[in-house]
Design a protein around this motif. Structure first.
Motif, PDB file in Angstrom:
ATOM      1  N   ILE A 162       0.843  -1.204   0.000  1.00 13.50           N
ATOM      2  CA  ILE A 162       0.000   0.000   0.000  1.00 13.50           C
ATOM      3  C   ILE A 162       0.874   1.250   0.000  1.00 13.50           C
ATOM      4  N   ASP A 163       1.931   1.256   0.789  1.00 12.93           N
ATOM      5  CA  ASP A 163       2.845   2.409   0.826  1.00 12.93           C
ATOM      6  C   ASP A 163       3.517   2.640  -0.521  1.00 12.93           C
ATOM      7  N   VAL A 164       3.953   1.582  -1.167  1.00 12.83           N
ATOM      8  CA  VAL A 164       4.590   1.718  -2.477  1.00 12.83           C
ATOM      9  C   VAL A 164       3.611   2.308  -3.488  1.00 12.83           C
ATOM     10  N   VAL A 165       2.380   1.806  -3.489  1.00 14.26           N
ATOM     11  CA  VAL A 165       1.368   2.318  -4.419  1.00 14.26           C
ATOM     12  C   VAL A 165       1.080   3.789  -4.143  1.00 14.26           C
ATOM     13  N   LEU A 166       0.950   4.157  -2.878  1.00 12.36           N
ATOM     14  CA  LEU A 166       0.671   5.554  -2.535  1.00 12.36           C
ATOM     15  C   LEU A 166       1.817   6.481  -2.903  1.00 12.36           C
ATOM     16  N   VAL A 167       3.044   6.088  -2.600  1.00 13.70           N
ATOM     17  CA  VAL A 167       4.191   6.947  -2.887  1.00 13.70           C
ATOM     18  C   VAL A 167       4.396   7.087  -4.394  1.00 13.70           C
ATOM     19  N   VAL A 168       4.339   5.986  -5.125  1.00 15.48           N
ATOM     20  CA  VAL A 168       4.549   6.041  -6.572  1.00 15.48           C
ATOM     21  C   VAL A 168       3.401   6.807  -7.251  1.00 15.48           C
ATOM     22  N   GLY A 169       2.168   6.546  -6.827  1.00 17.86           N
ATOM     23  CA  GLY A 169       1.032   7.256  -7.408  1.00 17.86           C
ATOM     24  C   GLY A 169       1.071   8.751  -7.123  1.00 17.86           C
ATOM     25  N   SER A 170       1.397   9.107  -5.891  1.00 14.20           N
ATOM     26  CA  SER A 170       1.485  10.520  -5.526  1.00 14.20           C
ATOM     27  C   SER A 170       2.630  11.213  -6.255  1.00 14.20           C
ATOM     28  N   LEU A 171       3.747  10.523  -6.365  1.00 13.33           N
ATOM     29  CA  LEU A 171       4.888  11.099  -7.077  1.00 13.33           C
ATOM     30  C   LEU A 171       4.542  11.330  -8.546  1.00 13.33           C
ATOM     31  N   GLY A 172       3.859  10.382  -9.150  1.00 12.24           N
ATOM     32  CA  GLY A 172       3.432  10.559 -10.540  1.00 12.24           C
ATOM     33  C   GLY A 172       2.455  11.704 -10.701  1.00 12.24           C
ATOM     34  N   PHE A 173       1.491  11.804  -9.789  1.00 19.76           N
ATOM     35  CA  PHE A 173       0.489  12.870  -9.871  1.00 19.76           C
ATOM     36  C   PHE A 173       1.121  14.247  -9.686  1.00 19.76           C
ATOM     37  N   PHE A 174       1.928  14.406  -8.637  1.00 15.13           N
ATOM     38  CA  PHE A 174       2.511  15.714  -8.356  1.00 15.13           C
ATOM     39  C   PHE A 174       3.586  16.103  -9.375  1.00 15.13           C
ATOM     40  N   SER A 175       4.315  15.123  -9.909  1.00 18.01           N
ATOM     41  CA  SER A 175       5.289  15.430 -10.949  1.00 18.01           C
ATOM     42  C   SER A 175       4.597  15.904 -12.224  1.00 18.01           C
ATOM     43  N   THR A 176       3.511  15.236 -12.585  1.00 23.02           N
ATOM     44  CA  THR A 176       2.750  15.640 -13.760  1.00 23.02           C
ATOM     45  C   THR A 176       2.130  17.013 -13.563  1.00 23.02           C
ATOM     46  N   THR A 177       1.621  17.263 -12.374  1.00 24.42           N
ATOM     47  CA  THR A 177       1.032  18.571 -12.077  1.00 24.42           C
ATOM     48  C   THR A 177       2.092  19.668 -12.137  1.00 24.42           C
ATOM     49  N   TYR A 178       3.273  19.409 -11.580  1.00 21.01           N
ATOM     50  CA  TYR A 178       4.354  20.391 -11.619  1.00 21.01           C
ATOM     51  C   TYR A 178       4.790  20.654 -13.062  1.00 21.01           C
ATOM     52  N   TRP A 179       4.910  19.596 -13.845  1.00 21.24           N
ATOM     53  CA  TRP A 179       5.290  19.752 -15.246  1.00 21.24           C
ATOM     54  C   TRP A 179       4.261  20.596 -15.995  1.00 21.24           C
ATOM     55  N   TYR A 180       2.978  20.308 -15.755  1.00 19.89           N
ATOM     56  CA  TYR A 180       1.926  21.061 -16.448  1.00 19.89           C
ATOM     57  C   TYR A 180       1.939  22.532 -16.025  1.00 19.89           C
ATOM     58  N   CYS A 181       2.121  22.796 -14.749  1.00 21.45           N
ATOM     59  CA  CYS A 181       2.158  24.185 -14.264  1.00 21.45           C
ATOM     60  C   CYS A 181       3.362  24.924 -14.835  1.00 21.45           C
ATOM     61  N   THR A 182       4.499  24.264 -14.936  1.00 22.09           N
ATOM     62  CA  THR A 182       5.685  24.886 -15.521  1.00 22.09           C
ATOM     63  C   THR A 182       5.464  25.174 -17.006  1.00 22.09           C
ATOM     64  N   LYS A 183       4.896  24.219 -17.690  1.00 21.51           N
ATOM     65  CA  LYS A 183       4.610  24.394 -19.111  1.00 21.51           C
ATOM     66  C   LYS A 183       3.625  25.539 -19.321  1.00 21.51           C
ATOM     67  N   ARG A 184       2.632  25.601 -18.467  1.00 20.25           N
ATOM     68  CA  ARG A 184       1.620  26.663 -18.574  1.00 20.25           C
ATOM     69  C   ARG A 184       2.229  28.040 -18.281  1.00 20.25           C
ATOM     70  N   ALA A 185       3.147  28.094 -17.326  1.00 22.24           N
ATOM     71  CA  ALA A 185       3.809  29.378 -17.006  1.00 22.24           C
ATOM     72  C   ALA A 185       4.717  29.814 -18.157  1.00 22.24           C
ATOM     73  N   MET A 186       5.339  28.878 -18.836  1.00 20.51           N
ATOM     74  CA  MET A 186       6.194  29.227 -19.956  1.00 20.51           C
ATOM     75  C   MET A 186       5.394  29.696 -21.165  1.00 20.51           C
ATOM     76  N   ASP A 187       4.172  29.203 -21.304  1.00 14.64           N
ATOM     77  CA  ASP A 187       3.323  29.603 -22.415  1.00 14.64           C
ATOM     78  C   ASP A 187       2.769  31.019 -22.240  1.00 14.64           C
ATOM     79  N   ASP A 188       2.673  31.463 -20.990  1.00 14.77           N
ATOM     80  CA  ASP A 188       2.111  32.806 -20.729  1.00 14.77           C
ATOM     81  C   ASP A 188       3.070  33.907 -21.021  1.00 14.77           C
TER      82      ASP A 188
END
Length: 77
Positions: free
Chosen positions: A51-77
């Motif tokens: 359960i810990d592995v699933v939570l850590v890997v899933g959270s890392l994937g979600f927050f990394s994708t969110t950070y990437w999208y926010c960075t990409k969006r800031a660069m587009d502005d």
């Protein structure tokens, strides 16, 4: 302004905090990796480890994708 655009603006404003969360998740993953050799599939702690592995890997994937999208969006502005 639509609700999704407002939500994305709020998330993008917290981009610095996303870096801290990602760093904490990486540290949690490293500590979790240290415990993997000591837990075997028959142990009582094995389901918690999975359960810990699933939570850590899933959270890392979600927050990394969110950070990437926010960075990409800031660069587009």
């Amino acid at each position: 302004m639509s609700k999704s655009s407002t939500l994305l603006d709020l998330v993008a404003a917290q981009r610095a905090q996303l870096r801290v969360i990602i760093a904490l998740l990486i540290a949690s993953g490293l500590l979790l990796a240290l415990s993997i050799p000591f837990v075997e599939p028959g142990d009582r702690a094995f389901p918690i480890l999975v359960i810990d592995v699933v939570l850590v890997v899933g959270s890392l994937g979600f927050f990394s994708t969110t950070y990437w999208y926010c960075t990409k969006r800031a660069m587009d502005d």
